[in-house]
Design a protein around this motif. Sequence first.
Motif, mmCIF file in Angstrom:
data_model
loop_
_atom_site.group_PDB
_atom_site.id
_atom_site.type_symbol
_atom_site.label_atom_id
_atom_site.label_comp_id
_atom_site.label_asym_id
_atom_site.label_seq_id
_atom_site.Cartn_x
_atom_site.Cartn_y
_atom_site.Cartn_z
ATOM 1 N N ASP A 59 0.836 -1.203 0.000
ATOM 2 C CA ASP A 59 0.000 0.000 0.000
ATOM 3 C C ASP A 59 0.865 1.245 0.000
ATOM 4 O OD1 ASP A 59 -2.207 -1.645 0.064
ATOM 5 O OD2 ASP A 59 -2.363 -1.588 2.257
ATOM 6 N N GLU A 60 1.936 1.241 0.811
ATOM 7 C CA GLU A 60 2.827 2.398 0.861
ATOM 8 C C GLU A 60 3.480 2.642 -0.496
ATOM 9 O OE1 GLU A 60 5.598 1.765 3.961
ATOM 10 O OE2 GLU A 60 4.156 2.010 5.581
ATOM 11 N N GLN B 269 0.906 4.201 -2.851
ATOM 12 C CA GLN B 269 0.679 5.610 -2.523
ATOM 13 C C GLN B 269 1.855 6.465 -2.980
ATOM 14 O OE1 GLN B 269 -0.163 6.066 1.609
ATOM 15 N NE2 GLN B 269 -2.068 4.878 1.545
ATOM 16 N N ARG C 39 1.602 9.384 -5.677
ATOM 17 C CA ARG C 39 1.967 10.742 -5.257
ATOM 18 C C ARG C 39 3.009 11.332 -6.195
ATOM 19 N NH1 ARG C 39 2.782 9.636 -0.337
ATOM 20 N NH2 ARG C 39 5.004 9.197 -0.469
ATOM 21 N N GLN D 280 2.309 16.982 -1.079
ATOM 22 C CA GLN D 280 2.982 15.814 -1.651
ATOM 23 C C GLN D 280 4.507 15.964 -1.626
ATOM 24 O OE1 GLN D 280 1.026 15.651 -5.461
ATOM 25 N NE2 GLN D 280 -0.559 14.239 -4.724
#
Length: 205
Positions: A8-9, A12, A16, A44
């Motif tokens: 998930d990281e 993301q 981003r 961001q």
Amino acid sequence: MTQQHPVDEDAQRTARRASIRNLLDRAGRGILIASTEGELLRQQVEAEIRLSDQATKQCEDLRAESLRRGKENLAKAERIRELEKQLEAYQGADAYRQAETERDGAYRERARLVALIAGGLAEQAVIAAAPDVDEPGWQILYVTLHGRQCSWHISPRDADLFEHLEHVPAVDPRAQWDGHTTEAKYEHIDYLARALGTPGPFKEH
């Protein structure tokens, strides 16, 4: 706090960075960016800076940990070398003690045979302090075997084998070396051993 899954990281982070590239690309082409988009870009970029700082900190921590473990391993290696040297020294000492034990055993056996010669075969036998040895307790045994002098140095640890013999001062005429050599002494003893073991009358040499 729920920890995010690494997948998930990564997703993301990828999204981003794609958003940052898109906004920067639009700004580079002169397209005005709305305030909400500008705020998003700032957030961001700050997130990327934090990630970079975290990565830098992790690298520094890993470097410090690696350095610490390297020092510990170096210290362990030095300790191992010290122990190996100690072991070699102990083994050397054991070998030396073993050699001493074997040597002392050989001298003890020699002393018993010399005591037998002095007590049973010699025409004369006296024992006196050894003036040529600095260590206390050493003596010299002087025996006369078939008219010839033979002598031996006697260690303090073998003195008990000669307690029954006549002890005289070192100046006694019977305790004076006549100049015979070790080779001549044992040549005479070898001759006597062969002569005594040969049937028939004793032959002079």
